[in-house]
Design a protein around this motif. Structure first.
Motif, PDB file in Angstrom:
ATOM      1  N   GLY A 142      19.240  -0.651  -5.561  1.00  0.00           N
ATOM      2  CA  GLY A 142      18.028  -0.793  -6.359  1.00  0.00           C
ATOM      3  C   GLY A 142      18.109  -1.869  -7.428  1.00  0.00           C
ATOM      4  N   LYS A 143      19.178  -2.638  -7.439  1.00  0.00           N
ATOM      5  CA  LYS A 143      19.354  -3.692  -8.445  1.00  0.00           C
ATOM      6  C   LYS A 143      19.232  -5.070  -7.806  1.00  0.00           C
ATOM      7  CE  LYS A 143      21.860  -0.724 -11.477  1.00  0.00           C
ATOM      8  NZ  LYS A 143      22.873  -0.523 -12.441  1.00  0.00           N
ATOM      9  N   VAL A 144      18.884  -6.053  -8.627  1.00  0.00           N
ATOM     10  CA  VAL A 144      18.715  -7.422  -8.135  1.00  0.00           C
ATOM     11  C   VAL A 144      20.059  -7.952  -7.650  1.00  0.00           C
ATOM     12  CG1 VAL A 144      17.980  -9.769  -8.683  1.00  0.00           C
ATOM     13  CG2 VAL A 144      16.795  -7.828  -9.731  1.00  0.00           C
ATOM     14  N   ALA A 145      20.067  -8.443  -6.417  1.00  0.00           N
ATOM     15  CA  ALA A 145      21.271  -9.003  -5.820  1.00  0.00           C
ATOM     16  C   ALA A 145      21.211 -10.532  -5.784  1.00  0.00           C
ATOM     17  CB  ALA A 145      21.458  -8.467  -4.402  1.00  0.00           C
ATOM     18  N   ALA A 146      19.996 -11.098  -5.717  1.00  0.00           N
ATOM     19  CA  ALA A 146      19.848 -12.556  -5.645  1.00  0.00           C
ATOM     20  C   ALA A 146      18.416 -12.941  -5.994  1.00  0.00           C
ATOM     21  CB  ALA A 146      20.196 -13.059  -4.245  1.00  0.00           C
ATOM     22  N   ARG A 147      18.280 -14.169  -6.493  1.00  0.00           N
ATOM     23  CA  ARG A 147      16.968 -14.741  -6.820  1.00  0.00           C
ATOM     24  C   ARG A 147      16.893 -16.108  -6.149  1.00  0.00           C
ATOM     25  NH1 ARG A 147      14.480 -15.380 -12.950  1.00  0.00           N
ATOM     26  NH2 ARG A 147      12.515 -16.357 -12.340  1.00  0.00           N
ATOM     27  N   PHE A 148      15.743 -16.408  -5.570  1.00  0.00           N
ATOM     28  CA  PHE A 148      15.554 -17.664  -4.858  1.00  0.00           C
ATOM     29  C   PHE A 148      14.292 -18.365  -5.348  1.00  0.00           C
ATOM     30  CE2 PHE A 148      17.833 -14.736  -2.141  1.00  0.00           C
ATOM     31  CZ  PHE A 148      18.917 -15.499  -1.720  1.00  0.00           C
ATOM     32  N   SER A 149      14.368 -19.683  -5.453  1.00  0.00           N
ATOM     33  CA  SER A 149      13.229 -20.465  -5.937  1.00  0.00           C
ATOM     34  C   SER A 149      12.057 -20.385  -4.958  1.00  0.00           C
ATOM     35  CB  SER A 149      13.637 -21.927  -6.135  1.00  0.00           C
ATOM     36  OG  SER A 149      13.640 -22.606  -4.893  1.00  0.00           O
ATOM     37  N   PRO A 150      10.865 -20.708  -5.437  1.00  0.00           N
ATOM     38  CA  PRO A 150       9.704 -20.703  -4.555  1.00  0.00           C
ATOM     39  C   PRO A 150       9.863 -21.616  -3.339  1.00  0.00           C
ATOM     40  CG  PRO A 150       8.991 -20.798  -6.832  1.00  0.00           C
ATOM     41  CD  PRO A 150      10.486 -20.975  -6.829  1.00  0.00           C
ATOM     42  N   GLN A 151      10.576 -22.719  -3.501  1.00  0.00           N
ATOM     43  CA  GLN A 151      10.726 -23.670  -2.395  1.00  0.00           C
ATOM     44  C   GLN A 151      11.736 -23.220  -1.344  1.00  0.00           C
ATOM     45  OE1 GLN A 151      10.763 -24.574  -5.715  1.00  0.00           O
ATOM     46  NE2 GLN A 151       8.658 -25.323  -5.677  1.00  0.00           N
ATOM     47  N   THR A 152      12.536 -22.200  -1.636  1.00  0.00           N
ATOM     48  CA  THR A 152      13.488 -21.695  -0.641  1.00  0.00           C
ATOM     49  C   THR A 152      12.709 -20.996   0.461  1.00  0.00           C
ATOM     50  OG1 THR A 152      15.187 -21.366  -2.325  1.00  0.00           O
ATOM     51  CG2 THR A 152      15.473 -20.190  -0.232  1.00  0.00           C
ATOM     52  N   GLU A 153      12.821 -21.526   1.660  1.00  0.00           N
ATOM     53  CA  GLU A 153      12.124 -20.944   2.807  1.00  0.00           C
ATOM     54  C   GLU A 153      12.704 -19.556   3.107  1.00  0.00           C
ATOM     55  OE1 GLU A 153       9.540 -22.007   4.684  1.00  0.00           O
ATOM     56  OE2 GLU A 153       9.289 -23.807   3.447  1.00  0.00           O
ATOM     57  N   PRO A 154      11.860 -18.629   3.547  1.00  0.00           N
ATOM     58  CA  PRO A 154      12.344 -17.272   3.847  1.00  0.00           C
ATOM     59  C   PRO A 154      13.489 -17.222   4.855  1.00  0.00           C
ATOM     60  CG  PRO A 154       9.966 -17.300   3.767  1.00  0.00           C
ATOM     61  CD  PRO A 154      10.416 -18.735   3.676  1.00  0.00           C
ATOM     62  N   GLU A 155      13.526 -18.177   5.767  1.00  0.00           N
ATOM     63  CA  GLU A 155      14.577 -18.158   6.778  1.00  0.00           C
ATOM     64  C   GLU A 155      15.690 -19.161   6.491  1.00  0.00           C
ATOM     65  OE1 GLU A 155      12.662 -16.743  10.823  1.00  0.00           O
ATOM     66  OE2 GLU A 155      11.449 -18.334   9.916  1.00  0.00           O
ATOM     67  N   ALA A 156      15.760 -19.639   5.241  1.00  0.00           N
ATOM     68  CA  ALA A 156      16.852 -20.531   4.835  1.00  0.00           C
ATOM     69  C   ALA A 156      18.175 -19.788   4.961  1.00  0.00           C
ATOM     70  CB  ALA A 156      16.642 -20.999   3.397  1.00  0.00           C
ATOM     71  N   ALA A 157      19.220 -20.527   5.311  1.00  0.00           N
ATOM     72  CA  ALA A 157      20.530 -19.918   5.555  1.00  0.00           C
ATOM     73  C   ALA A 157      21.010 -19.082   4.377  1.00  0.00           C
ATOM     74  CB  ALA A 157      21.551 -21.005   5.891  1.00  0.00           C
ATOM     75  N   GLU A 158      20.847 -19.582   3.144  1.00  0.00           N
ATOM     76  CA  GLU A 158      21.357 -18.845   1.990  1.00  0.00           C
ATOM     77  C   GLU A 158      20.613 -17.531   1.771  1.00  0.00           C
ATOM     78  OE1 GLU A 158      18.642 -22.098   0.122  1.00  0.00           O
ATOM     79  OE2 GLU A 158      19.900 -21.893   1.897  1.00  0.00           O
ATOM     80  N   LEU A 159      19.332 -17.493   2.083  1.00  0.00           N
ATOM     81  CA  LEU A 159      18.562 -16.269   1.921  1.00  0.00           C
ATOM     82  C   LEU A 159      18.916 -15.268   3.021  1.00  0.00           C
ATOM     83  CD1 LEU A 159      14.895 -16.079   0.773  1.00  0.00           C
ATOM     84  CD2 LEU A 159      15.844 -14.431   2.364  1.00  0.00           C
ATOM     85  N   VAL A 160      18.981 -15.736   4.251  1.00  0.00           N
ATOM     86  CA  VAL A 160      19.332 -14.860   5.378  1.00  0.00           C
ATOM     87  C   VAL A 160      20.740 -14.285   5.182  1.00  0.00           C
ATOM     88  CG1 VAL A 160      19.803 -14.792   7.868  1.00  0.00           C
ATOM     89  CG2 VAL A 160      17.747 -15.944   7.001  1.00  0.00           C
ATOM     90  N   THR A 161      21.683 -15.120   4.735  1.00  0.00           N
ATOM     91  CA  THR A 161      23.045 -14.659   4.485  1.00  0.00           C
ATOM     92  C   THR A 161      23.046 -13.561   3.415  1.00  0.00           C
ATOM     93  OG1 THR A 161      23.991 -16.777   5.144  1.00  0.00           O
ATOM     94  CG2 THR A 161      25.353 -15.386   3.716  1.00  0.00           C
ATOM     95  N   ALA A 162      22.259 -13.739   2.373  1.00  0.00           N
ATOM     96  CA  ALA A 162      22.189 -12.739   1.302  1.00  0.00           C
ATOM     97  C   ALA A 162      21.600 -11.429   1.821  1.00  0.00           C
ATOM     98  CB  ALA A 162      21.375 -13.285   0.132  1.00  0.00           C
ATOM     99  N   VAL A 163      20.546 -11.517   2.633  1.00  0.00           N
ATOM    100  CA  VAL A 163      19.938 -10.313   3.217  1.00  0.00           C
ATOM    101  C   VAL A 163      20.961  -9.596   4.085  1.00  0.00           C
ATOM    102  CG1 VAL A 163      18.221  -9.464   4.876  1.00  0.00           C
ATOM    103  CG2 VAL A 163      17.535 -11.117   3.114  1.00  0.00           C
ATOM    104  N   GLU A 164      21.621 -10.335   4.951  1.00  0.00           N
ATOM    105  CA  GLU A 164      22.596  -9.711   5.859  1.00  0.00           C
ATOM    106  C   GLU A 164      23.749  -9.075   5.092  1.00  0.00           C
ATOM    107  OE1 GLU A 164      23.483 -12.864   8.647  1.00  0.00           O
ATOM    108  OE2 GLU A 164      21.691 -12.393   9.840  1.00  0.00           O
ATOM    109  N   ALA A 165      24.155  -9.673   3.971  1.00  0.00           N
ATOM    110  CA  ALA A 165      25.216  -9.092   3.151  1.00  0.00           C
ATOM    111  C   ALA A 165      24.788  -7.738   2.577  1.00  0.00           C
ATOM    112  CB  ALA A 165      25.604 -10.052   2.025  1.00  0.00           C
ATOM    113  N   GLN A 166      23.519  -7.609   2.228  1.00  0.00           N
ATOM    114  CA  GLN A 166      23.018  -6.339   1.691  1.00  0.00           C
ATOM    115  C   GLN A 166      22.898  -5.272   2.786  1.00  0.00           C
ATOM    116  OE1 GLN A 166      22.700  -5.596  -1.582  1.00  0.00           O
ATOM    117  NE2 GLN A 166      23.610  -7.617  -1.785  1.00  0.00           N
TER     118      GLN A 166
END
Length: 168
Positions: A142-166
């Motif tokens: 329930g806590k913030v794990a990561a924050r991404f800028s508006p320009q970061t695409e939803p399927e960008a590698a860094e975002l997908v990696t963060a989701v998969e880590a959670q």
């Protein structure tokens, strides 16, 4: 002036659902949630496509996107609840939940965003939401794990990696 509260679970906050009633964020306890302030008339609006693909790809593993409509950036989300819901469904096939339209900055900032804005993104930005489609990944705790800028695409590698880590 609004004070930032980044203590406790983000999922303890009360917020309405787009269609009325409570969005009941407690239903996401134990899941990973990507909270995104969204708008229908923004240059970044096509990100709905990637957000929906994330929803489809990871929902069965305990993940959801949560769209939070906001009209604070050049009036790019002017419609009412019914219009927003119709646009998202008809134009982008959105199946993920949407909350009521709220303010994410300023004195009227919703409590949800009070809990979010104190968290830094990879570049060290904290504080006010910069534009539509800023993204916060909430972990299973329930806590913030990561924050991404508006320009970061939803399927960008860094975002997908963060989701998969959670979800691991």
């Amino acid at each position: 002036m609004t004070t930032t509260d980044n203590t406790g679970s983000v999922l303890d906050v009360e917020i309405g659902a787009l269609t009325g009633g409570s969005a009941d964020l407690t239903q996401y306890a134990g899941k990973a949630v990507l909270i995104v302030n969204v708008a229908s008339k923004c240059g970044l609006t096509p990100q709905y496509t990637g957000l929906e693909r994330l929803q489809e790809r990871y929902a069965a593993q305990g993940f959801t996107v949560l769209g939070v409509p906001c009209n604070q950036f050049l009036g790019q989300e002017p419609g009412g609840a019914e219009e927003i819901a119709e646009f998202c469904s008809a134009t982008y096939g959105v199946t993920f939940p949407l909350t009521e339209k709220v303010e994410v900055n300023g004195e009227g900032r919703h409590t949800l965003y009070d809990r979010l804005v104190g968290f830094a993104d990879a570049e060290g930005h904290t504080g006010d939401i910069r534009w539509n489609f800023e993204k916060f990944l909430i972990g299973r705790d329930g806590k913030v794990a990561a924050r991404f800028s508006p320009q970061t695409e939803p399927e960008a590698a860094e975002l997908v990696t963060a989701v998969e880590a959670q979800l691991a």
